[in-house]
Enzyme design. Structure first.
Site, PDB file in Angstrom:
ATOM      1  N   CYS A 198     -56.721 -12.857  63.826  1.00  0.00           N
ATOM      2  CA  CYS A 198     -55.716 -13.668  63.120  1.00  0.00           C
ATOM      3  C   CYS A 198     -54.414 -12.891  63.149  1.00  0.00           C
ATOM      4  CB  CYS A 198     -56.149 -13.875  61.662  1.00  0.00           C
ATOM      5  SG  CYS A 198     -55.069 -14.993  60.727  1.00  0.00           S
ATOM      6  N   CYS A 212     -57.150  -9.252  53.513  1.00  0.00           N
ATOM      7  CA  CYS A 212     -58.149  -9.919  54.363  1.00  0.00           C
ATOM      8  C   CYS A 212     -58.625  -9.009  55.483  1.00  0.00           C
ATOM      9  CB  CYS A 212     -57.533 -11.189  54.953  1.00  0.00           C
ATOM     10  SG  CYS A 212     -58.663 -12.064  56.045  1.00  0.00           S
ATOM     11  N   CYS A 216     -68.883 -22.876  57.073  1.00  0.00           N
ATOM     12  CA  CYS A 216     -67.543 -22.300  57.123  1.00  0.00           C
ATOM     13  C   CYS A 216     -67.304 -21.824  58.554  1.00  0.00           C
ATOM     14  CB  CYS A 216     -67.500 -21.135  56.122  1.00  0.00           C
ATOM     15  SG  CYS A 216     -65.968 -20.210  56.122  1.00  0.00           S
ATOM     16  N   CYS A 249     -52.474 -10.930  56.339  1.00  0.00           N
ATOM     17  CA  CYS A 249     -52.602 -10.891  54.882  1.00  0.00           C
ATOM     18  C   CYS A 249     -53.249  -9.563  54.475  1.00  0.00           C
ATOM     19  CB  CYS A 249     -53.449 -12.070  54.391  1.00  0.00           C
ATOM     20  SG  CYS A 249     -52.734 -13.671  54.784  1.00  0.00           S
ATOM     21  N   LEU A 308     -52.857 -19.581  47.996  1.00  0.00           N
ATOM     22  CA  LEU A 308     -51.624 -19.298  47.266  1.00  0.00           C
ATOM     23  C   LEU A 308     -51.539 -17.810  46.906  1.00  0.00           C
ATOM     24  CD1 LEU A 308     -49.243 -20.997  46.259  1.00  0.00           C
ATOM     25  CD2 LEU A 308     -50.363 -21.062  44.025  1.00  0.00           C
ATOM     26  N   GLY A 329     -59.378 -16.582  61.170  1.00  0.00           N
ATOM     27  CA  GLY A 329     -58.221 -17.199  61.804  1.00  0.00           C
ATOM     28  C   GLY A 329     -57.452 -18.143  60.906  1.00  0.00           C
ATOM     29  N   CYS A 343     -65.747 -14.714  51.383  1.00  0.00           N
ATOM     30  CA  CYS A 343     -64.365 -15.029  51.758  1.00  0.00           C
ATOM     31  C   CYS A 343     -63.621 -13.755  52.130  1.00  0.00           C
ATOM     32  CB  CYS A 343     -63.606 -15.648  50.589  1.00  0.00           C
ATOM     33  SG  CYS A 343     -64.348 -17.137  49.992  1.00  0.00           S
ATOM     34  N   GLU A 372     -67.474 -15.431  63.696  1.00  0.00           N
ATOM     35  CA  GLU A 372     -68.546 -15.642  62.728  1.00  0.00           C
ATOM     36  C   GLU A 372     -68.423 -17.008  62.056  1.00  0.00           C
ATOM     37  OE1 GLU A 372     -69.325 -11.007  61.513  1.00  0.00           O
ATOM     38  OE2 GLU A 372     -67.930 -12.114  60.278  1.00  0.00           O
TER      39      GLU A 372
HETATM   40  N1  SAH Z   1     -56.220 -18.571  57.240  1.00  0.00           N
HETATM   41  C1  SAH Z   1     -56.756 -19.546  56.347  1.00  0.00           C
HETATM   42  C2  SAH Z   1     -58.268 -19.597  56.324  1.00  0.00           C
HETATM   43  C3  SAH Z   1     -59.044 -18.311  56.323  1.00  0.00           C
HETATM   44  S1  SAH Z   1     -59.062 -17.342  54.855  1.00  0.00           S
HETATM   45  C4  SAH Z   1     -56.197 -19.337  54.958  1.00  0.00           C
HETATM   46  O1  SAH Z   1     -55.434 -18.397  54.754  1.00  0.00           O
HETATM   47  O2  SAH Z   1     -56.464 -20.140  54.067  1.00  0.00           O
HETATM   48  C5  SAH Z   1     -60.075 -18.223  53.718  1.00  0.00           C
HETATM   49  C6  SAH Z   1     -59.834 -17.828  52.267  1.00  0.00           C
HETATM   50  O3  SAH Z   1     -60.343 -16.520  52.007  1.00  0.00           O
HETATM   51  C7  SAH Z   1     -58.360 -17.785  51.891  1.00  0.00           C
HETATM   52  O4  SAH Z   1     -58.183 -18.517  50.711  1.00  0.00           O
HETATM   53  C8  SAH Z   1     -58.082 -16.317  51.637  1.00  0.00           C
HETATM   54  O5  SAH Z   1     -57.059 -16.158  50.695  1.00  0.00           O
HETATM   55  C9  SAH Z   1     -59.441 -15.836  51.161  1.00  0.00           C
HETATM   56  N2  SAH Z   1     -59.647 -14.385  51.280  1.00  0.00           N
HETATM   57  C10 SAH Z   1     -59.237 -13.585  52.279  1.00  0.00           C
HETATM   58  N3  SAH Z   1     -59.622 -12.305  52.050  1.00  0.00           N
HETATM   59  C11 SAH Z   1     -60.308 -12.312  50.874  1.00  0.00           C
HETATM   60  C12 SAH Z   1     -60.967 -11.307  50.108  1.00  0.00           C
HETATM   61  N4  SAH Z   1     -61.031 -10.049  50.513  1.00  0.00           N
HETATM   62  N5  SAH Z   1     -61.559 -11.685  48.946  1.00  0.00           N
HETATM   63  C13 SAH Z   1     -61.518 -12.973  48.545  1.00  0.00           C
HETATM   64  N6  SAH Z   1     -60.932 -13.956  49.238  1.00  0.00           N
HETATM   65  C14 SAH Z   1     -60.318 -13.635  50.386  1.00  0.00           C
END
Ligand code: SAH
Length: 353
Positions: free
Chosen positions: A113, A120, A106, A117, A223, A167, A341, A93
């Site tokens: 991935c 996510c 984006c 996390c 972070l 990813g 996000c 996407e």
């Molecule tokens: N892997 C990379 C890029 C993809 S995630 C990274 O970790 O930066 C892009 C952003 O979305 C990251 O800052 C991540 O912390 C945030 N993110 C992931 N899941 C989220 C959620 N459920 N709500 C808000 N932000 C989220």
């Protein structure tokens, strides 16, 4: 030899490839212009190439577009989520976000991935595979074409790219770097200013160090927690690359003058949203050229985490502002179409649809 996708080549690689075939290397620049600047698909239409070479190019290369499977339109903020179906049936996407005077796109760098996390949605199915360079730059090229075809707000240009889709970009380093070169090539590529290209990473230290040497683009780091204990729980990558070492690598990242590293911090209710956390964050980032993006957690099916109250978010932000940090609360766009996000999941992959 099977035909090769032309968008998998950097310009230097294409020049070398042509040289080996006894073809003049200036053809590479001509082809790049047609592909990226003029949006041309067929080698037949690249009229400043000799007739013979046009024929030969068709035997050597293909120049395909991604299959757009679905476009979801956000009623709330005008953002659009593109679902692409790749040739092996993986789905990815991209999200097109209208801003005041430009578009931000984006983009994704992997199908799935492997960082796992906990907050996510992309993490859920694990890593399917890395995207090729062509699949990465095609998201931009194809959506630029879509904007042109739709005649959509001609005054607005797609000028900002964020590697914040599905990813971990730095886990697909070579293809991402080659894509960055093509995207920021001001003469023959997609002509996007390198200061408007941001790679977001969960914090892979060796690749951050490499990126600093290989490409002077903007960097964002997710972070999300201020202690190793919590960060390792939320983001397993922290066990390998803990906070102290990460911050040191970021302090050494060669930033262009006046630029800052973006720190993304998801605010999750009762997990990392206290004033105590804000205090520790302010201390942690001392001495780093930092701006802070607070992202209120975006809920998705299968996650027990919650978004804090608005009041809590504002207090957290104000605390950091008062300590001199640049703070933006990023109310995600496209949350009504699952494009916010961390919500990107390509539901198609899991057959959940
Ligand atoms: N892997 C990379 C890029 C993809 S995630 C990274 O970790 O930066 C892009 C952003 O979305 C990251 O800052 C991540 O912390 C945030 N993110 C992931 N899941 C989220 C959620 N459920 N709500 C808000 N932000 C989220």
């Amino acid at each position: 030899m099977p035909q090769q996708e032309i968008k998998n080549f950097s310009i230097t690689e294409l020049e070398n490839f042509l040289k080996e075939k006894n073809i003049a290397s200036f053809r590479a620049k001509q082809i790049f212009k047609w592909v990226y600047l003029k949006q041309t698909d067929s080698f037949e239409d690249m009229t400043d190439l000799s007739k013979d070479f046009r024929k030969e190019a068709q035997t050597l290369f293909v120049n395909k577009r991604l299959e757009i499977k679905k476009i979801s339109h956000s009623q709330k903020d005008g953002s659009k989520k593109f679902l692409f179906c790749l040739e092996d049936n993986n789905h990815i996407e991209s999200v097109l976000i209208p801003e005041k005077d430009h578009f931000t796109l984006c983009i994704s760098t992997q199908a799935g991935c492997r960082q796992n996390c906990k907050f996510c949605m992309t993490a859920k199915g694990g890593l399917k595979r890395n995207l090729s360079t062509s699949e990465i730059v095609s998201q931009i090229r194809d959506i630029q074409k879509y904007i042109l075809d739709q005649n959509e707000d001609e005054s607005k240009r797609l000028s900002n790219i964020v590697f914040m889709g599905m990813g971990e970009p730095l886990d697909n380093y070579d293809n991402v770097l080659r894509a960055i070169k093509i995207i920021t090539d001001q003469d023959f590529g997609l002509k996007i200013s390198r200061r408007r290209v941001t790679v977001s990473t969960s914090g892979l230290i060796p690749q951050i160090e490499r990126l600093g040497k290989d490409a002077a683009i903007a960097l964002a780091v997710s972070l999300n927690a201020v202690s190793d204990e919590l960060r390792s729980e939320l983001m397993p990558v922290n066990k390998r690359y803990p906070l102290k070492e990460l911050l040191l690598a970021l302090k050494n990242y060669p930033l262009p003058k006046r630029e800052k590293i973006t720190f993304e911090y998801i605010l999750i209710k009762n997990i990392n949203d206290s004033l105590e956390d804000a205090k520790k964050l302010a201390l942690l980032l001392k001495g780093v050229k930092a701006k802070i993006n607070l992202i209120p957690f975006n809920p998705h099916p299968g996650s027990d985490f919650k978004r804090p109250e608005k009041n809590t978010i504002e207090k957290f932000g104000k605390f950091l502002l008062d300590r001199g940090y640049t703070v933006i609360v990023r109310w995600s766009k496209g949350d009504d179409i699952g494009a916010a996000c961390g919500q990107l999941s390509a539901e198609e992959n899991s057959g959940e649809k």
